[in-house]
Design a protein around this motif. Structure first.
Motif, mmCIF file in Angstrom:
data_model
loop_
_atom_site.group_PDB
_atom_site.id
_atom_site.type_symbol
_atom_site.label_atom_id
_atom_site.label_comp_id
_atom_site.label_asym_id
_atom_site.label_seq_id
_atom_site.Cartn_x
_atom_site.Cartn_y
_atom_site.Cartn_z
ATOM 1 N N PRO A 13 14.766 1.564 53.158
ATOM 2 C CA PRO A 13 16.177 1.309 53.463
ATOM 3 C C PRO A 13 17.156 1.728 52.359
ATOM 4 N N PHE A 14 16.643 2.008 51.156
ATOM 5 C CA PHE A 14 17.529 2.335 50.037
ATOM 6 C C PHE A 14 17.221 3.725 49.502
ATOM 7 N N LYS A 15 18.263 4.364 48.968
ATOM 8 C CA LYS A 15 18.061 5.626 48.267
ATOM 9 C C LYS A 15 17.488 5.304 46.891
ATOM 10 N N PRO A 16 16.747 6.233 46.302
ATOM 11 C CA PRO A 16 16.312 5.994 44.922
ATOM 12 C C PRO A 16 17.532 5.761 44.032
ATOM 13 N N PHE A 17 17.439 4.760 43.188
ATOM 14 C CA PHE A 17 18.508 4.451 42.240
ATOM 15 C C PHE A 17 18.131 5.127 40.924
ATOM 16 N N LEU A 18 18.775 6.268 40.653
ATOM 17 C CA LEU A 18 18.386 7.107 39.516
ATOM 18 C C LEU A 18 19.603 7.400 38.635
ATOM 19 N N PRO A 19 19.958 6.456 37.760
ATOM 20 C CA PRO A 19 21.113 6.698 36.904
ATOM 21 C C PRO A 19 20.875 7.882 35.960
ATOM 22 N N GLU A 20 21.966 8.556 35.634
ATOM 23 C CA GLU A 20 21.866 9.620 34.628
ATOM 24 C C GLU A 20 21.317 9.022 33.350
ATOM 25 N N LYS A 21 20.527 9.786 32.640
ATOM 26 C CA LYS A 21 19.955 9.375 31.350
ATOM 27 C C LYS A 21 18.983 8.208 31.481
ATOM 28 N N ALA A 22 18.433 7.977 32.668
ATOM 29 C CA ALA A 22 17.463 6.889 32.834
ATOM 30 C C ALA A 22 16.260 7.124 31.935
ATOM 31 N N LYS A 23 15.886 6.088 31.177
ATOM 32 C CA LYS A 23 14.716 6.153 30.293
ATOM 33 C C LYS A 23 13.506 5.473 30.925
ATOM 34 N N LEU A 24 13.772 4.639 31.935
ATOM 35 C CA LEU A 24 12.724 3.836 32.556
ATOM 36 C C LEU A 24 12.841 3.926 34.072
ATOM 37 N N LEU A 25 11.702 4.092 34.739
ATOM 38 C CA LEU A 25 11.634 4.029 36.204
ATOM 39 C C LEU A 25 10.768 2.839 36.570
ATOM 40 N N MET A 26 11.335 1.913 37.332
ATOM 41 C CA MET A 26 10.585 0.746 37.797
ATOM 42 C C MET A 26 10.246 0.940 39.269
ATOM 43 N N LEU A 27 8.958 0.813 39.585
ATOM 44 C CA LEU A 27 8.478 1.055 40.942
ATOM 45 C C LEU A 27 7.754 -0.165 41.501
ATOM 46 N N GLY A 28 8.208 -0.617 42.665
ATOM 47 C CA GLY A 28 7.443 -1.585 43.436
ATOM 48 C C GLY A 28 6.711 -0.819 44.524
ATOM 49 N N THR A 29 6.352 -1.499 45.601
ATOM 50 C CA THR A 29 5.681 -0.824 46.714
ATOM 51 C C THR A 29 6.674 -0.481 47.818
ATOM 52 N N PHE A 30 7.369 -1.502 48.354
ATOM 53 C CA PHE A 30 8.310 -1.314 49.459
ATOM 54 C C PHE A 30 9.084 -2.620 49.627
ATOM 55 N N PRO A 31 10.373 -2.559 50.000
ATOM 56 C CA PRO A 31 11.137 -3.801 50.164
ATOM 57 C C PRO A 31 10.618 -4.655 51.327
ATOM 58 N N PRO A 32 10.924 -5.947 51.257
ATOM 59 C CA PRO A 32 10.593 -6.803 52.393
ATOM 60 C C PRO A 32 11.472 -6.455 53.591
ATOM 61 N N ALA A 33 11.144 -7.015 54.747
ATOM 62 C CA ALA A 33 11.961 -6.813 55.947
ATOM 63 C C ALA A 33 13.367 -7.361 55.695
ATOM 64 N N PRO A 34 14.392 -6.734 56.304
ATOM 65 C CA PRO A 34 15.787 -7.148 56.064
ATOM 66 C C PRO A 34 16.058 -8.640 56.269
ATOM 67 N N LYS A 35 15.318 -9.299 57.140
ATOM 68 C CA LYS A 35 15.571 -10.732 57.363
ATOM 69 C C LYS A 35 15.300 -11.567 56.106
ATOM 70 N N ARG A 36 14.615 -10.981 55.129
ATOM 71 C CA ARG A 36 14.310 -11.691 53.882
ATOM 72 C C ARG A 36 15.271 -11.327 52.740
ATOM 73 N N TRP A 37 16.278 -10.527 53.026
ATOM 74 C CA TRP A 37 17.191 -10.078 51.981
ATOM 75 C C TRP A 37 18.319 -11.069 51.725
ATOM 76 N N CYS A 38 18.743 -11.148 50.475
ATOM 77 C CA CYS A 38 19.997 -11.846 50.153
ATOM 78 C C CYS A 38 21.031 -10.834 49.661
ATOM 79 N N MET A 39 20.622 -9.558 49.571
ATOM 80 C CA MET A 39 21.534 -8.460 49.205
ATOM 81 C C MET A 39 20.855 -7.153 49.626
#
Length: 192
Positions: A9-35
């Motif tokens: 559901p989201f585009k990769p969040f890739l700020p310029e000059k990123a030094k770190l990439l944090m990776l999970g597996t996949f977001p939960p279903a939208p019904k579990r979101w608070c944002m």
């Protein structure tokens, strides 16, 4: 088992000059979101862990009375620190109606090489959780590190580190403060 294939559901969040990439597996279903952003489940501790590591306050990014995280603070913080976010799966099928990695079938893995090429200043990757670590390590042909440790890997002659961190899910049996101790290893290494 669901026949529905979900796209990320989201585009990769890739700020310029990123030094770190944090990776999970996949977001939960939208019904579990608070944002509508990464680690959107109110009972996931990632934003509390980050609050502890950088501000000594697990509620730094929390809007307690609304049971949500403060995106207006999170996004500028991530850009300033150079922290990129995405997941190891771009398309999945849920075998159960939950957010557990064990109940995800990866239909399409993320193009990790392409993502890392978009952030040439990146020096380290964090995988949060078992499945994200397996997907990443299989792709790069590296042995999974122990929780809290790293293994080196290379892309296009670039030397990087993969750190395996405890899952920020509350299903992972460890207090947020202890998880923060692990994550802080990476933040200190990168001088974030």
């Amino acid at each position: 088992m669901s026949e529905i294939v979900e796209s990320h559901p989201f585009k990769p969040f890739l700020p310029e000059k990123a030094k770190l990439l944090m990776l999970g597996t996949f977001p939960p279903a939208p019904k579990r979101w608070c944002m509508a952003f990464y680690y959107p489940n109110w009972i996931n501790d990632m934003w509390r862990i980050i609050g502890i590591c950088f501000f000594g306050d697990k509620n730094h990014f929390v809007v307690e009375q609304e049971k949500r995280f403060d995106l207006e603070r999170i996004i500028p913080f991530l850009k300033e620190k150079g922290i990129a976010l995405y997941d190891t799966a771009t398309r999945i099928r849920r075998t159960q109606d939950n957010a557990s990695d064990k109940d995800l079938e990866i239909v399409e893995a993320t193009d990790l090489d392409a993502m890392l090429r978009q952030i040439p200043d990146c020096q380290a990757v964090i995988t949060a959780g078992q499945l994200a670590t397996e997907v990443f390590c299989d792709h790069y042909g590296i042995k999974p590190p122990k929780v809290g440790e790293y293994v080196p890997f290379h892309l296009d002659g670039r030397a990087l580190r993969l750190y395996r961190m405890p899952s920020s899910s509350r299903a992972y049996p460890m207090k947020a403060e202890k998880k923060a101790d692990y994550y802080d290893i990476v933040f200190k290494y990168l001088k974030l």
